[in-house]
Design a protein around this motif. Structure first.
Motif, PDB file in Angstrom:
ATOM      1  N   HIS A  32      28.473  69.810  37.069  1.00  0.00           N
ATOM      2  CA  HIS A  32      29.554  68.890  37.447  1.00  0.00           C
ATOM      3  C   HIS A  32      29.853  67.912  36.309  1.00  0.00           C
ATOM      4  O   HIS A  32      31.014  67.668  35.977  1.00  0.00           O
ATOM      5  N   ILE A  33      28.800  67.334  35.731  1.00  0.00           N
ATOM      6  CA  ILE A  33      28.985  66.369  34.639  1.00  0.00           C
ATOM      7  C   ILE A  33      29.668  67.019  33.449  1.00  0.00           C
ATOM      8  O   ILE A  33      30.597  66.458  32.856  1.00  0.00           O
ATOM      9  N   LEU A  34      29.214  68.219  33.090  1.00  0.00           N
ATOM     10  CA  LEU A  34      29.818  68.925  31.959  1.00  0.00           C
ATOM     11  C   LEU A  34      31.301  69.192  32.212  1.00  0.00           C
ATOM     12  O   LEU A  34      32.146  69.005  31.317  1.00  0.00           O
ATOM     13  N   SER A  35      31.630  69.599  33.425  1.00  0.00           N
ATOM     14  CA  SER A  35      33.028  69.896  33.768  1.00  0.00           C
ATOM     15  C   SER A  35      33.895  68.638  33.676  1.00  0.00           C
ATOM     16  O   SER A  35      35.003  68.678  33.120  1.00  0.00           O
ATOM     17  N   PHE A  36      33.405  67.515  34.210  1.00  0.00           N
ATOM     18  CA  PHE A  36      34.191  66.276  34.157  1.00  0.00           C
ATOM     19  C   PHE A  36      34.301  65.740  32.733  1.00  0.00           C
ATOM     20  O   PHE A  36      35.343  65.188  32.352  1.00  0.00           O
ATOM     21  N   ALA A  37      33.244  65.886  31.930  1.00  0.00           N
ATOM     22  CA  ALA A  37      33.304  65.438  30.534  1.00  0.00           C
ATOM     23  C   ALA A  37      34.390  66.199  29.772  1.00  0.00           C
ATOM     24  O   ALA A  37      35.192  65.593  29.040  1.00  0.00           O
ATOM     25  N   PHE A  38      34.453  67.506  29.958  1.00  0.00           N
ATOM     26  CA  PHE A  38      35.496  68.302  29.307  1.00  0.00           C
ATOM     27  C   PHE A  38      36.878  67.964  29.855  1.00  0.00           C
ATOM     28  O   PHE A  38      37.872  68.028  29.120  1.00  0.00           O
ATOM     29  N   LEU A  97      35.267  58.155  27.410  1.00  0.00           N
ATOM     30  CA  LEU A  97      34.665  58.370  28.733  1.00  0.00           C
ATOM     31  C   LEU A  97      33.968  59.732  28.805  1.00  0.00           C
ATOM     32  O   LEU A  97      32.851  59.852  29.325  1.00  0.00           O
ATOM     33  N   GLY A  98      34.624  60.759  28.257  1.00  0.00           N
ATOM     34  CA  GLY A  98      34.021  62.085  28.244  1.00  0.00           C
ATOM     35  C   GLY A  98      32.741  62.133  27.424  1.00  0.00           C
ATOM     36  O   GLY A  98      31.754  62.771  27.824  1.00  0.00           O
ATOM     37  N   THR A  99      32.736  61.443  26.292  1.00  0.00           N
ATOM     38  CA  THR A  99      31.544  61.391  25.444  1.00  0.00           C
ATOM     39  C   THR A  99      30.390  60.695  26.148  1.00  0.00           C
ATOM     40  O   THR A  99      29.238  61.134  26.071  1.00  0.00           O
ATOM     41  N   ILE A 100      30.699  59.599  26.848  1.00  0.00           N
ATOM     42  CA  ILE A 100      29.662  58.873  27.592  1.00  0.00           C
ATOM     43  C   ILE A 100      29.061  59.780  28.675  1.00  0.00           C
ATOM     44  O   ILE A 100      27.837  59.806  28.869  1.00  0.00           O
ATOM     45  N   LEU A 101      29.900  60.538  29.366  1.00  0.00           N
ATOM     46  CA  LEU A 101      29.406  61.444  30.395  1.00  0.00           C
ATOM     47  C   LEU A 101      28.454  62.484  29.818  1.00  0.00           C
ATOM     48  O   LEU A 101      27.444  62.839  30.437  1.00  0.00           O
TER      49      LEU A 101
END
Length: 434
Positions: free
Chosen positions: A28-34, A203-207
């Motif tokens: 989930h985190i990887l998907s939202f970061a992308f 934001l994506g980098t932080i995730l």
């Protein structure tokens, strides 16, 4: 002794301070970061040819970017293995941040170096993505006693569904923030847009930093020593996948997957969408394309369970894209009235479905067939995708739409022939027990 035995029996299976990793959470985190990173980058890429028109700075930068991406993808496998997939993902985001920042002050001195570095960073982030997501899916299947192929399909379906949504979100942001002026003319609007893009990428980098590490220290140290000991090991990491019959058979499909994406960006929008809907309609058509892509990715991922399902889904996606190619090649012509708007949007939907199929199923089959060298398999994917994308960007001004359509038809036929032979080869190997 009895007290010792009783304490051992009562001891928890997982020691305190060593919680089980939630693999689905990482997916989930990887998907939202992308989603955050590529909502910004995808929209910026679509704008390059219109906001940076001086001496074709935008299009030239994109060509340089994908050429750099191709070259660095050749050696991305050992780099990702040496860094670890999580570190490769985090480092990869820096290239996208730099590229967006360079668009705030676009010039040959900022855009070209940023494009070269983004090619390097993109090779890391994409090989890292394929490796990380496959590792998470395998671990989740093992821990929860689920079918591995089904979990790989579900994880890829979620990821590519979210990724395809970036086309919708990015184009809507562009539409809203540039609505007061024509593309490329509103300097303040463009500056605000790229500033918003920069914030989205941060934001994506932080995730990314919240992902669990998935690389064993022992393996990492061994690979690091091998990587630094000789140039020979680096060359072997590039050449060895090409000695695998399975890889040789799937390479045409990997190349076509990049070709069909570049076709949408460079040819379809220029020769089909713009004449029918005007330049202002490109964003809407690409949003429709992205929505169809996202829905198909989620659905295709849910139906993926093994080689048989992958074969059926890929064949269906190829059939749909062949219909569009033959339609454009043999029957399509610009028409007036409502059909003049409906036909291009319908083709956008069909093409988006095909792209969703290829994204989810290619990543799933690479994860299933290349367990021993996952990084190298995903590196080959990005080598061939980025190479065909670069070729399309460079030759697009030199050939006609008719010639490009013929190339696409031939490429699709060759890629599907190789894919079907691969499936027969793999099933034969499984049935013989080899």
């Amino acid at each position: 002794m009895d007290s010792v035995d009783s304490r051992e029996e009562e001891a928890p299976l997982v020691a305190a301070g060593e919680p089980l990793i939630n693999h689905a959470r990482d997916a989930h985190i990887l998907s939202f970061a992308f989603l955050f990173i590529f909502s910004a980058y995808g929209a910026a890429q679509n704008l390059e040819s219109t906001v940076n028109t001086e001496q074709d700075l935008g299009t030239t930068s994109m060509g340089i970017l994908y050429l750099s991406f191709t070259l660095f993808s050749l050696v991305a496998s050992p780099m990702v293995r040496n860094l670890g997939s999580k570190n490769a993902l985090v480092l990869g985001t820096t290239g996208y941040l730099l590229f967006i920042a360079s668009n705030l002050k676009p010039s040959w001195y900022t855009m070209v170096p940023a494009s070269v570095y983004l090619g390097f960073a993109a090779s890391l982030i994409w090989v890292g993505q394929g490796t990380y997501l496959t590792s998470a899916a395998r671990s989740h299947a093992k821990d929860c006693h689920l079918h591995e192929g089904t979990v790989i399909g579900n994880f890829n379906g979620e990821f590519w569904g979210m990724f395809a949504s970036t086309q919708v979100i990015g184009n809507l942001l562009t539409l809203v923030l540039l609505k007061n002026g024509k593309e490329g003319e509103s300097i303040s609007g463009t500056t605000l847009l790229f500033t918003v893009f920069l914030g989205s990428m941060i934001l994506g980098t932080i995730l990314m930093c919240f992902l669990h590490k998935r690389d064993g220290n022992g393996d990492l140290q061994k690979q690091s020593a091998s990587f630094s000991s000789s140039v020979g090991s680096l060359l072997m990491s590039v050449i060895s996948p090409l000695c695998d019959k399975k890889m040789l058979l799937i390479i045409p499909l990997l190349a076509y997957s990049g070709l069909q994406q570049a076709f949408v960006w460079a040819e379809f929008t220029k020769h089909v969408i713009t004449p029918a809907l005007g330049a202002s309609g490109v964003g809407g058509a690409m949003a429709v394309y992205g929505a169809a892509d996202a829905i198909c990715s989620l659905v295709a991922g849910r139906f993926t369970s093994g080689l048989s399902s992958i074969t059926l889904i890929v064949s269906g996606g190829a059939f749909l894209q062949m219909l569009v190619l033959l339609w454009l090649l043999l029957k399509y012509s610009l028409t007036s009235g409502i059909l003049g708007y409906v036909y291009p949007l319908l083709m956008s939907v069909i093409w988006g479905v095909g792209d969703g199929v290829f994204n989810t199923q290619i990543n799933a089959i690479l994860g299933m067939l290349f367990r021993r060298n996952t990084e190298a398999a995903f590196a080959q994917l990005k080598v061939w995708q980025s190479a065909t994308t670069a070729v399309v960007f460079f030759i697009s001004p030199l050939i006609t739409m008719h010639a490009m359509l013929l190339v696409m038809v031939v490429g699709l036929c060759i890629s599907m022939a190789g894919f079907l032979i691969l499936i027969l080869h793999v099933e034969k190997a499984f049935s013989s027990g080899s």
